[in-house]
Each structure stands twice: as structure tokens, then as C-alpha cells.
Enzyme design. Structure first.
Site, PDB file in Angstrom:
ATOM      1  N   GLU A 441      47.340  19.846 -59.245  1.00 45.65           N
ATOM      2  CA  GLU A 441      48.784  19.793 -59.551  1.00 45.65           C
ATOM      3  C   GLU A 441      49.619  20.404 -58.427  1.00 45.65           C
ATOM      4  O   GLU A 441      50.623  21.050 -58.671  1.00 45.65           O
ATOM      5  CB  GLU A 441      49.091  20.489 -60.884  1.00 45.65           C
ATOM      6  CG  GLU A 441      48.652  19.741 -62.111  1.00 45.65           C
ATOM      7  CD  GLU A 441      49.161  18.310 -62.161  1.00 45.65           C
ATOM      8  OE1 GLU A 441      50.201  18.011 -61.556  1.00 45.65           O
ATOM      9  OE2 GLU A 441      48.469  17.485 -62.788  1.00 45.65           O
ATOM     10  N   GLY A 442      49.191  20.174 -57.199  1.00 44.23           N
ATOM     11  CA  GLY A 442      49.881  20.777 -56.071  1.00 44.23           C
ATOM     12  C   GLY A 442      49.254  22.112 -55.762  1.00 44.23           C
ATOM     13  O   GLY A 442      49.348  23.038 -56.569  1.00 44.23           O
TER      14      GLY A 442
END
Lengths: 595, 775
Positions: A441-442
Site C-alpha cells: 500500500e505504498g
């Protein structure tokens, strides 16, 4: 295997005493149902489910892992049954829109449930977690037909969902996405391409899996502006919404990986799979971001869950394990040795875990409540302010809480000593499971760039205002109270450093984006610790008020953790400030070939 | 001879605009036109034109008062009035016989030795006068103004073989000093200088866009800022000037230019445009042009025409990497691989070599040509400056590689190393003789750019510098982005005052940016406010007040010399100067309320002082407060230096200079004048202010506006804060309030407003959209 006890008292302290979440049912009409009685009942039930159903499967799930054979993925033993119970109790629909069969309860309550699930069994949590992200994206961007077709099944948990972003050449930089969509005559599309690292991409928990896929239309502009979002079910639903024929989407393999082994991580091949556009052509990134922002907060909750589990395990062990004597003389002379909890250094580890975990819970739940306000508060200005605050703090919650989850898991292993390192006790699993949360998620580096590059500059600091102003006002008021001085003064110092660092960053980063990049990670941590300082001040304020009552020990412990935080954690902000304002020079001086 | 009275014949758009500019210079002017058929008022056309001048936006007149200098009349009844007139401008329709008939008609009436000039853009001088008497030929020149005459700086001037040198000189000098124009000595060649190149550019740019298949948005995204032209680009420019003009311009150029002129091959018929003209799509003045605004309910939607189909569609922002690449210079643009880069090269390669082929045909020197394009078409750089940016040698090589013709002058520049060079701190240009010549400035012209080329600053930081401009006078130059005032600027103000106090005699505050200063850097203030750095902001207010106070009470004269916008903090420093010499095109105002603030650097205080009653004004504490309140609370901006005097933002004794290039010279002269008269710093004044009763009166007025819906909720908050400051806080008219006390009130009110959400929202909106937020 460390036992897990849902920290309901802690959760309720944050919900009711700190955030006054019970007020949501009065101030936000959409949450009229979220009365304390309802919330309490949900928390009790969720806690019990996590303790009794999910936690016992955590170790075995890790040992067994997922199985892949001929394109079919089977989850470890017990997971199917647990999932069936999970669905039966209606957990997937907790925060979902009542129009599609959800319970419409605040996201804040779901945050608490997510925390407990992640403490008990992170791998299990992946499946409903992905479904919820999928639900959010279709709910926000799908058309009416898509919503009617998919949302009820996702809400019930009958079907599950995925987010298909990553490709072999395309990780952080989604502009490199190659999967392509070709138009069919009926308005649908055919997808061609390969996605990797797809969590919950294939499994035997649900009768259908709904993939949300980023792909390019034939005439799409290059890069990030040419990405569209598609919905692509594993089985094509029939007109009446039942499972129909198999779509041309298949799992090519599953990854062997460091942790979350009971969560299937899949290669998904789209060989002309039928799919439908979600939202507008070439606007897939903005649709994806709706999903990603909530998903990032959810990953933060994973960090929190792991940290809580590690702390609980470590405390139990530190009280049980008898080794040596206390440095200043035996504390339990009747025993063959003192429990290791008598040692300052063991206490240092435990308190570090605890002080950061409790404040992290406060910070992340606060964001959960602001999410609810942003979604449904009747006052548009209050909604906008909440939206700003969540946008600002999302990268901080994601990065800091997952870093803390990993750090706490490592401290947990350390407290266990050699027993932490062997598989039997389950402490090393927490380390391995936690590790991915800092990446997906980043990555946390990307979160830091998001904070300094995007969030700080938005509206010339408008997002920042939503944090800086209340904190500044709080410090002004609270510093007048003598008993609050020991908490407010260190926090005020850290806050001043944060202000200076922010101003420095605004100037240096404006002139040279590499300066912002060089400072980003340290700045995020400085920001996070200051925010936690603010959380501890507010928690201490409550504890000071209530410590004379019936739960004196609970509130005294809060004050003790707050003091530890102020004295032995918050000063890190000084070194962070020094490091980040040192500039990029020492990072960039060495030529690439000299590495 | 000097020109003290003028006449303009032809009261159309250009004629009336020229008359307005003459009136702006304070010179009486007759405006004559024909007598309309069956008219009751035989001067109705000229009178109507003056009415239009008063209503037009942007205003051709610098003040309403200037209109009184224009006397309307007609060419039947008022020709006798020409006997007092020194200069007669003919601005009638571009028809030879009409013009010649007019010349014959006025010849018996005009003053002996008066100058007659034509504003023709298409008829050669030798054609105009070939059948005229010797007397007219000797007094005849062409003065070619650009539209609109007040705002476009270019004035092309030329005489014929028989024109008296004094006639040409008189008009040139008047155009320069009084009308503020950049005078270009043109030759009697088609299109003179600017249009010869400009018309070629427009043809080349349209045709290349069609050839390369660019949309109008894409073409304009390249042919605007990236090449240094105004952002209207090419199609937006056609809309602005009027599509219907183009066929006439083209026909006249085709007829007048030699068959082998490159224009003949670059120009093309443009059927779509012809059809648009026929259908009334003549541009902004008609139903629309290449762009149009369509009403969609309450919204206006901008639409663009599809150059292939002629259908309109909602305008799309052009996305061309080359447009961004242009920030790295012209060469980065023309070598970019995308179609924007190809387009830029296709146009510039032809345009620039064409320009190089025209010297000395249209002008004796290249600097003249560059100046003409900068002032006539508002290009940032003229063609030769563009070639130098590309690199003359590189350009020649690329032209040769593409088998394009390389004109000899361009070849010469490539060999010599460019069209311009700086030698011993002096700017030189390449002459057609192959030698470099110093660029000479007219007497009375002092350019900071020249000083900067020839010397090093006395002091310098990121936002401002101090220069020695000779005779003991220093010049404080702002050079931050848009000359916004930030802590560095204020620091330099203080250091400059200290330096001049010790080492020099006087200080001029001046810069050659587009705008003197757009005010305080509110981006910095907003960011600091958003992260709650209140003490820092309070320090900034204090720093500004201290710096401006130092300007005011300096023991030597500080002269403000602004041009363009002088807003907010930029206006406030001027209010603290001993004297101001303003360029006529100076737009002053205290506009802080637009962003939810009030002037915090002494603007409130100075405006109170400016409005103190003179001997003839009504007495009492309230009138000055009410006047200052009106100016600040409505954020009034003077649209000229003349209007600034009306608003008391300038004093009656402050000077106005029409020609921007003469501004610094005039300001320095004023400084020396004040020194010679034995300058003494002013004494701090004490004010009698009404206190709470005055404040209440102002509040009542604002509440009234609020009830009428003329003021918004936050306007009330801001006005209250302003009223508190201007009424002097907790005083009454029996007591006195010092200047410092007013400043303290300013600071307090400023800080209080900055903590309000609506003020922060106004600031953010202004910074992110460039428009005020009404909340």
C-alpha cells in the site's frame, strides 16, 4: 503461542473517554444507531471471536501456509470454517452502506474490530480487508448496476474482492501499467495482462472473487493519466446475480514469502477476461486512490494489531520467566530467581511498546472518527476539515504504525530471548508478518514523500492547519494547568521543532525537491512522535481527572506510560530535527557508481 | 517646435484612443469626425466617441478629468479651430481617396508649420502624399499607433524624403516624453516594422498548426508563453484583434510586397476563417472566434473550434511536454520531439530567418526591430534576441541542415557570435556593417538594466538589491517572484536605509519588473499561519512596520518610483516615501481586505495622515477616518497614477512620468532636487481620532451594507477590525494617538484576522486560483 486478550478496556478508553465517540450517534444522524450499548456489544463479540476463533489459527496457518495446485488455491486448515463463522456473524458488513445490506456503523468501530483481527491473525484479516477496499471503490465509483450487482455480495461476505495493481515492471510507479483492455461490442471489455502480488487473488473461501483491475484503454495517453479501473469477476454473474460461467482469469502461481503465509499472494493472469469499466475512462488512478487511502489506514491498523499482540506476549513472558536477580537485590526471594520484568532494560522494552502502542491507537482511532465525520457530518465545513485532517495524517498513520508494529514485534522477540527466535512461541512470526506492512500500500518511504510532497503543500498548508491549530490551542490552554506541565512542556518543545522543520521543509523543498525527499522519512517520524505526544497529553489530562476514582490503577498506569513517553521517547524529535535539517548533501554526494 | 495642442481627425476606435492618450498627457486635443447624415448634433460622432472612452474597459482614459481635455467637433464646422493646433493626427478609414480629400480640406486651415500625421498601417507614405502640395509634404509624417493606444507602447514614426527633420523630431519627442511611447524610426515599407514581422508570424503560425494537425488549444499552448509571446498564442490573438481584419491585412501585404518576398509563400487562404467571418464569428467582438463562451445555465463554458470540422467542442487543456520543456529555453522547445516542439520549430525557423532578412530593409538596426516586437506585440524577446537564445551558430547550422535559406545577416551573426554582446558592461548590437555598436539611450533615459550590466550591487539578497545609480543616489530594487515582499525584502529595505544614511545621499525604490510589487508574500504568511507559527508572523509585521518607518524618517529623501501594480505592502512602502514619481501606468491600492486582512505595515496609519483635512476641508475627527475606511474597506485600486492622486494614495506634489524608461531618471532628479532644497525628515504626527463612537458609526454603515446584501459575513468581521484601527482604538477626539499607537492597533487587528478560518480560506483561494473568495 502467546495468548491474546482483546484489549477492550483500552479500546473503550480511546473511544469513549478520549474521542467521545458516543457523541457520534447524536451529532451525526447517519450514526444514530451507534449507541454505546451497540458499540459495546460489537466490541465484546468481536473480541471473543478473535480470541477464540482467529488467534488459535494464527500459528497453524503460518506453519501450513496456502496450497496451490492446478490453478486452485486452498487456504490452511480451519480458515474456511472461521471465515464461514465470520460471515455468519455479519462482520464483513459492519461499516457498509445499509442500502446494500450493511450495518452502516461508524468506520471507527470497524477500526477497533480490525485492530483485534490483526492482533489475532493478520493473514486471516487480509481476506475481508481486501473485500472491504474493493467494496469502497465500487461504492464510490461504480454505476448503479455495478453497485446493485456486486455490493450486496461483498457486504454479506459471500463474495470477496481484490485490488489488482502491481505488475512485474510496475510497482510503486503505476504509470508503467501494461495490462490492456479491448472493447467488446456490448460495452464490456476484454482484459489482457498479468498482475502479481495480488493478495486474496485466489482462494477457496468464497464462491466468487471480484477483481478490480488497473488497465489501459487502446487510445489511452501514456503514463498515469492513461489508466482505467475495471471490475472483473472470477465467475461471470448471471442476470439474477448468481455465480455463472468461469471468466478467463486464472491464478498462475502463489508466492513463497517471509510472512502472512496463510494469506494467498497470487499471480493473476487475464487472458481476455471479460470486465467492465468502473468510473470514467483514464480516471482509474483517482478511483484507485479512494480505495488506497482507506486501505492505507487499514494497513496502519495492522501495524497496531501486531504491536499489541507482541506487547501482550512479551508482558506475559517477562512476568513468568525467572532468570537472575534484580540488580538492586532480590525482589522475589522465595522464588529460584526473579522474573525478568524486574530489570530496567526489560521494562524499557515493554514500556516502549506500550507507550507507542497506546498513543498509536489514540491517533489512528481519531482518524477513524474523522473519517466518519468526513463522510456524514451534517456541517459541510466540519466534513471538509475532517477530510483534510485524514488526508494529512493517513501517511503518518500508515508509516509510523507499521514501523512501530515491526519494531514492537522485534522487541517482543528480544524480551523472549532465544525462545523468541524459535517458531514454537510465535513471536518470530509477528516479526515476519509485520514486515510486509511497511512495504505494501505504498512503502513507508512513499508515505513520507506523500506527506512532504503532496499533503503539506495542499492549499498552501491548509491540511496542516487541521492538525497544527488544535494542537497549538491545546498547548496554550493546557500549559496553564500546573499538573499538566510535565506533559505539555516536552510536547510543546517537540511541536515547536515540528513547526520549524515544516517551515524549513516548505522553503528548502520548494527550492529543491531533493531536499524534501532527503528529509521526508525523518520528518514523518518527527511529525508522528509529536502527534503521539499530543495524544499522550490529552490522555494524561483524562487520567489526571480520574485517577482518584475506582480505576485508580488503570489511570496511574496511563500517567506512567505518558511520563515514560515524554522522558524517553519524545526526545528523539531533537535528533530527528537535526538530521532532517542537515539537508541532502551527505545523501547525494557519493556518485552512484561508488556504491 | 513643441506640441501644445493637438487634433485627431477620425473618432473611431484608434482615433479616439489616440485622442485619449494625448489628453492623458494633459494636452488639449480636438477630436473631429464627419457630420452624420440628417444629424441634429453635427458633432455627434466625436461626442459619442468620448462617451465610449469613458465607459470602455480597459479604460483608454487615465482619469475622468482627462476627458475634459478632449473637445469634440466635426470637419465641416470646426476646421478653423485647427489654426491653434500644433499636431494633427489623421486616423480615418484606410482609403486613399478619403485621406487625400481630408488633407486637402484641412490644408487651408492648419497652422503654418504644424505637423500632420497619418495613423495608416497599410498605405505607404509616398502614395499618401504624392499629389499633395509641397507644404504638406514637408510637414507630413506617419505615426503608427498600436491598439489600444494607451496600453501599447509602440509608436512607429517615419517621414518622407521631403519631411522636415524638425517635424519628425517634434512628433517623436512628444510621443516619447508626453505619450510615453517607445519610438521606432520606421521606413516607408509595407507594414513598417512590427506588422511586417507580426503578420508573417500569424500566417506562419496558423498554417503550421493546420499542417501539423494541432488543435487550437495546442497551438496556443506553444505560440504563447513558451515562445515568449502573450498567452493568447495565435488563435486567441486572432480572436482578440478580430478575424475580419485579417483578409484586409493579407490583401494589402500581398499587394504591397514584392513577389519574391517570403510572405507570399508563407501566406495561405484560410477557408474556415472566411466561413467564420461570414457567419459572424469575428472573434471576441462577434459571436466568438476560434474560442467562444457558451452559457450552460449559470456557468460559462469555454469552447474551441475543431480546425478540421469547424465544430465547437468544450475546450481541453493542451498537454504537451514541449510546453514545459520551454522553461529550459527556446532551444529545448524547438528540439523537443513532440508535435509542440515540431510546431515551434516550423514557425520560428521561418519567422526568425525572415526577420533577419529584413534588416536593413525595414530598419537600420536589429535592436530597433526587437524593441518594436516587444512593445508592439508584447513579446518577451524580439526575433534577434530569440536567435541569440537559440544560439545563432546553432540556428544557422540547423537551417542549413534542413536546406532552408540563411540570410546574410544571420550568417554574419553566427560567425561573430550572436546579435548582442556585453562589452565592458555595455550592451552592444551587431550592425549591418559587421561591427558591434553600443546601444544608445536617449537623454533623460536611465535604465536599471544598464546599471546592472555595468556594475555590481552594493548589497544583495534573494529578494532585493541595492545599486549605485550615480550622484550619491542608490536604487533599491525588488526582484523576488512578482516582487512580493518577504522577510528578505524587508531586511534589504532596512539595510538600504542604513547604508544610504552612512554612505550616500538619497534612495530611490524602483524596479523594472512588470509590477512594482504585488504586495506581501501571502503564501509565506499563509503557510506560517497554517502551521500556527504566530510569533513568526507577528515578527514579520513588526519587521515591516520598522522597515517602512525607517524609510519615512530617514534623514535623506527616499523616492518611490513605481510602475505597474503597487498593491498591499507594495503600496505601503510608497506611502512612506518622501516623494513618489509614478509611471502613469501605476496601479496602487490597499487590497488586503480581499484576502481577509487589513494593511499591517503602516498603510492604515498613512492613509489616515493623507486624509487629514486641508484648510478648505470640513474639520472634525470623522471625515479622515471615513475616507480611509472607504478606500481600504472597498480595496479600491487606482487604475492609473492620476487616479491614485484622486484616492490620495499619491500626493498632489508627487510626479507622474509617462514614459517608463524615463522613470528612474526623473525619480533620481526629484531626489537631487529635494536634497538641493535642504531635505529634512518629517516629524512624527499626532492624530485626533474618534475612538469607539467612530468605530460604532463605521460598523453601523457596514451592518447596513450587510442587510442590503452588499457585504458578506466575513466582510463585516474584517471591516470591524479595520474600523477599530482607523478609529484609534480606545481613544476619543479629545486625546491624541501617535503614529506608533496606530501601528500597534494594525498589528493586533492583523493577527486577530489571521487566526480566523474565513481569512485563511480567502488567502488560500487567492493563492490557488488568483481570484478573491467571497465568503
Amino acid at each position: 503461542m502467546p495468548a491474546y486478550k482483546a484489549p477492550l478496556r483500552e479500546i473503550k478508553f480511546i473511544l469513549y473517554e478520549l474521542l467521545k465517540a458516543d457523541s457520534l450517534s447524536n451529532t451525526v444522524p447517519a450514526y444514530a444507531e451507534a449507541t454505546p450499548e451497540t458499540i459495546d456489544a460489537i466490541l465484546e463479540a468481536a473480541g471473543q471471536f478473535c480470541e477464540e476463533e482467529l488467534q488459535p489459527l494464527n500459528h497453524s496457518g503460518d506453519e501450513e501456509g496456502c496450497h496451490f495446485e492446478n490453478g486452485v488455491v486452498t487456504v490452511p486448515k480451519g480458515f474456511k470454517e472461521a471465515y464461514a463463522k465470520f460471515v455468519e456473524s455479519g462482520w464483513p458488513g459492519l461499516p457498509c452502506d445499509p442500502e446494500y445490506g450493511g450495518q452502516g456503523l461508524p468506520k471507527l468501530i470497524n477500526f477497533a474490530v480490525e485492530e483485534m483481527i490483526c492482533s489475532a491473525n493478520l493473514s486471516f484479516g487480509m481476506y475481508p480487508g481486501l473485500s472491504n477496499g474493493n467494496y469502497n471503490a465500487i461504492h464510490a465509483h461504480g454505476d448503479d448496476a455495478q453497485k446493485a450487482l456486486y455490493l450486496p455480495k461483498l457486504v454479506s461476505g459471500e463474495w470477496s474482492g481484490t485490488m489488482c495493481l502491481t505488475e512485474p515492471q510496475c510497482g510503486t510507479d503505476l504509470g508503467l501499467c501494461k495490462t490492456r483492455a479491448e472493447a467488446n461490442v456490448d460495452g464490456s471489455y476484454k482484459l489482457f495482462g498479468t498482475k502479481i502480488f495480488i493478495s486474496a487473488g485466489e482462494h477457496d473461501l468464497t464462491s466468487n472473487i471480484i477483481h478490480l483491475v488497473l488497465a489501459r484503454l487502446p487510445d489511452a495517453p501514456a503514463g498515469i493519466r492513461g489508466i482505467s479501473l475495471f471490475v472483473c469477476p472470477k465467475f461471470l454473474p448471471t442476470a439474477d446475480g448468481e455465480v455463472g460461467p468461469r471468466n478467463k482469469v486464472a491464478c498462475g502461481s502463489i508466492e513463497k514469502k517471509m510472512g502472512i503465509k496463510a494469506s494467498s499472494t497470487c499471480v493473476i493472469n487475464f487472458d481476455g477476461a471479460q470486465a467492465w469499466l468502473v468510473g470514467k475512462p483514464n480516471k482509474g488512478m483517482s478511483a484507485m486512490f479512494t480505495m488506497m487511502n482507506t486501505a492505507r489506514l487499514a494497513v496502519g491498523m495492522q501495524g497496531l494489531g501486531i504491536a499489541e499482540a507482541a506487547y501482550q506476549g512479551a508482558v506475559t513472558y517477562a512476568k513468568d520467566r525467572l532468570q537472575m536477580r534484580a540488580l538492586a537485590g532480590a525482589k522475589f526471594p522465595e522464588k529460584p530467581a526473579d522474573p525478568i520484568i524486574v530489570h530496567p532494560d526489560v521494562r524499557r522494552m515493554l514500556l516502549k511498546m506500550r507507550a507507542l502502542t497506546e498513543a498509536s491507537r489514540a491517533l489512528s482511532y481519531w482518524m477513524g472518527m474523522e473519517l466518519d465525520i468526513a463522510a456524514h457530518h451534517p456541517d459541510p465545513e466540519r466534513r471538509a476539515a475532517a477530510d483534510d485532517l485524514v488526508a494529512l495524517l493517513t501517511p503518518i498513520v500508515k508509516a509510523f504504525l507499521t514501523d512501530h508494529g515491526f519494531d514492537a514485534a522485534n522487541l517482543g522477540v528480544q524480551v523472549f530471548g532465544g525462545h523468541g527466535y524459535i517458531r514454537e512461541w510465535g513471536m518470530e512470526q509477528l516479526v515476519r508478518d509485520a514486515r510486509i506492512t511497511q512495504i505494501y500500500e505504498g512503502t513507508n518511504g512513499i508515505q513520507a514523500l506523500d506527506l512532504v510532497g503532496r499533503k503539506l503543500g495542499t492549499g498552501v498548508g491548509r491540511l496542516a492547519r487541521r492538525f497544527f491549530h488544535p494542537v497549538s490551542e491545546f498547548i496554550g490552554v493546557a500549559s496553564e494547568k500546573p499538573e499538566m506541565q510535565e506533559f505539555v512542556l516536552p510536547t510543546a518543545k517537540a511541536f515547536a521543532k515540528l513547526q520549524q522543520a515544516t517551515a524549513w521543509l516548505a522553503q528548502a523543498g520548494m527550492a529543491d525537491p531533493e531536499e524534501a525527499g532527503a528529509a521526508a522519512t525523518d520528518y514523518l517520524r518527527l511529525f508522528a512522535l509529536t502527534a503521539l505526544g499530543y495524544m499522550w497529553c490529552r490522555m494524561a489530562e483524562i487520567a489526571l481527572e480520574k485517577k482518584g476514582g475506582s480505576e485508580a490503577a488503570f489511570y496511574e498506569a496511563k500517567l506512567a506510560a505518558a511520563r515514560f513517553f515524554m522522558a524517553r521517547i519524545l526526545p528523539e524529535t531533537n535528533s530527528l530535527f537535526t538530521m532532517l535539517t542537515a539537508g541532502k548533501a551527505t545523501l547525494m554526494a557519493l556518485p552512484a557508481e561508488a556504491f | 517646435m513643441t506640441i501644445e495642442r493637438a487634433a485627431v481627425i477620425g473618432a473611431g476606435l484608434m482615433g479616439s484612443g489616440i485622442a485619449a492618450q494625448i489628453a492623458n498627457a494633459g494636452v488639449p486635443v480636438l477630436l473631429l469626425d464627419i457630420v452624420p447624415k440628417d444629424a441634429t448634433d453635427r458633432s455627434a460622432i466625436a461626442k459619442g466617441a468620448i462617451d465610449k472612452l469613458l465607459k470602455a474597459d480597459p479604460a483608454p482614459l487615465m482619469s475622468k478629468a482627462a476627458a475634459k481635455l478632449i473637445t469634440p467637433g466635426n470637419i465641416e464646422d470646426d476646421l478653423e479651430k485647427l489654426e491653434d493646433v500644433d499636431w494633427i493626427v489623421e486616423a480615418v478609414i484606410e482609403k486613399l481617396d478619403v485621406k487625400q480629400n481630408l488633407y486637402r480640406k484641412i490644408e487651408p486651415f492648419r497652422k503654418k508649420g504644424s505637423v500632420v500625421s497619418s495613423n495608416t498601417s497599410t498605405i505607404p507614405l509616398h502614395t499618401l502624399v504624392k499629389d499633395e502640395p509641397e507644404s504638406l509634404q514637408r510637414d507630413f509624417v506617419i505615426t503608427h499607433f498600436f491598439n489600444p493606444p494607451r496600453y501599447m507602447r509602440l509608436l512607429e514614426v517615419l517621414g518622407g524624403p521631403k519631411t522636415r527633420a524638425e517635424a519628425l523630431a517634434a512628433v517623436s519627442d512628444f510621443g516619447d516624453r508626453r505619450l510615453g511611447k517607445a519610438i521606432i524610426a520606421a521606413k516607408d515599407t509595407p507594414g513598417f516594422v512590427a506588422n511586417r514581422i507580426g503578420v508573417f508570424w500569424m500566417q506562419a503560425a496558423v498554417n503550421a498548426a493546420l499542417d501539423l494537425g494541432l488543435t487550437v488549444e495546442e497551438a496556443d499552448a506553444i505560440m504563447g508563453r513558451p515562445i515568449g509571446a502573450p498567452k493568447t498564442g495565435i488563435f486567441g490573438l486572432l480572436d482578440l484583434v478580430g478575424l475580419d481584419l485579417q483578409p484586409h491585412v493579407d490583401a494589402s501585404m500581398r499587394a504591397a510586397l514584392k513577389p519574391d518576398d517570403a510572405y507570399q509563400t508563407v501566406r495561405r487562404d484560410f477557408p474556415l476563417m472566411e466561413r467564420m467571418i461570414k457567419d459572424g464569428y469575428t472573434g471576441r467582438k462577434g459571436k466568438g472566434g476560434f474560442y467562444r463562451l457558451q452559457r450552460n445555465g449559470a456557468d460559462k463554458v469555454k469552447e474551441s473550434i475543431d480546425l478540421k470540422t469547424g465544430e465547437y467542442h468544450v475546450s481541453d487543456k493542451a498537454r504537451l511536454e514541449s510546453a514545459d520543456a520551454a522553461k529550459g529555453g527556446l532551444r529545448a522547445l524547438v528540439t523537443h520531439k513532440d508535435k509542440g516542439g515540431q510546431y515551434a520549430w516550423a514557425v520560428l525557423s521561418k519567422l526568425l530567418s525572415y526577420a533577419a532578412s529584413l534588416v536593413p530593409e525595414i530598419s537600420d538596426d536589429i535592436a530597433n526591430v526587437d524593441l518594436a516586437m516587444r512593445t508592439g506585440f508584447n513579446w518577451k524577446r524580439g526575433p534577434f534576441e530569440m536567435i541569440d537564445q537559440l544560439g545563432a551558430a546553432w540556428f544557422v547550422e540547423k537551417l542549413a541542415a534542413e536546406k532552408m535559406v540563411v540570410p546574410p545577416l544571420l550568417k554574419l551573426a553566427a560567425e561573430k557570435g550572436g546579435f548582442y554582446k556585453t562589452e565592458n558592461g555595455q550592451l552592444q548590437y551587431l550592425g549591418t556593417d559587421g561591427a558591434y555598436h553600443a546601444l544608445k539611450r536617449a537623454e533623460g533615459v536611465l535604465l536599471l538594466a544598464d546599471i546592472k550590466r555595468a556594475s555590481k550591487p552594493i548589497l544583495k539578497n534573494g529578494s532585493a538589491s541595492l545599486w549605485d545609480i550615480g550622484d550619491g543616489v542608490a536604487c533599491l530594487e525588488f526582484h523576488s517572484k512578482m516582487n512580493a515582499i518577504d522577510p528578505d525584502t524587508l531586511d534589504m529595505v532596512k539595510k538600504s536605509v542604513a547604508h544610504v544614511g552612512k554612505n550616500m545621499k538619497a534612495l530611490v525604490v524602483h524596479n523594472e519588473g512588470e509590477n512594482f510589487s504585488v504586495g506581501a508574500n501571502i503564501g509565506l504568511a499563509l503557510f506560517a499561519a497554517n502551521i500556527a507559527m504566530w510569533p513568526t508572523i507577528e515578527d514579520l509585521i513588526g519587521q515591516g512596520q520598522a522597515a517602512y518607518k525607517a524609510v519615512k524618517f530617514a534623514p535623506f529623501p527616499v523616492i518611490g518610483a513605481p510602475s505597474g501594480m503597487a498593491l498591499g505592502g507594495g503600496c505601503e512602502i510608497l506611502l512612506h516615501c518622501a516623494a513618489v514619481i509614478a509611471h502613469a501606468e501605476t496601479y496602487m491600492g490597499l487590497v488586503e481586505v480581499g484576502v481577509g486582512l487589513i494593511p499591517g505595515w503602516g498603510g492604515c496609519k498613512e492613509l489616515l495622515l493623507r486624509n487629514q483635512p486641508g484648510p478648505k476641508d470640513p474639520k472634525g475627527p470623522m471625515p479622515p477616518v471615513a475616507a480611509a475606511f472607504e478606500t481600504i474597506s472597498l480595496a479600491k485600486v487606482a487604475k492609473s497614477a492620476a487616479e491614485a492622486k484622486e484616492l490620495k494614495l499619491l500626493r498632489p506634489s508627487d510626479g507622474i512620468t509617462m514614459n517608463r524608461d524615463r522613470l528612474l531618471f526623473d525619480a533620481k532628479a526629484r531626489a537631487l532636487e529635494l536634497l538641493a532644497a535642504g531635505y529634512k525628515a518629517p516629524e512624527p504626527k499626532e492624530l485626533r481620532l474618534p475612538g469607539p463612537t467612530g468605530r460604532t458609526a463605521l460598523q453601523l454603515a457596514v451592518d447596513g451594507f450587510r442587510l442590503q446584501g452588499k457585504a458578506l459575513p466575513h466582510d463585516v468581521t474584517v471591516s470591524d477590525a479595520l474600523a477599530e484601527v482607523l478609529s484609534g482604538g480606545a481613544t476619543d477626539f479629545t486625546g491624541v494617538v501617535t503614529e506608533d499607537q496606530v501601528q500597534k492597533l494594525e498589528k493586533k487587528a492583523f493577527m486577530a484576522l489571521l487566526r480566523t478560518g474565513p481569512t485563511l480560506a480567502r488567502m488560500e483561494h487567492m493563492l490557488t486560483t488568483g481570484k478573491p473568495l467571497r465568503n
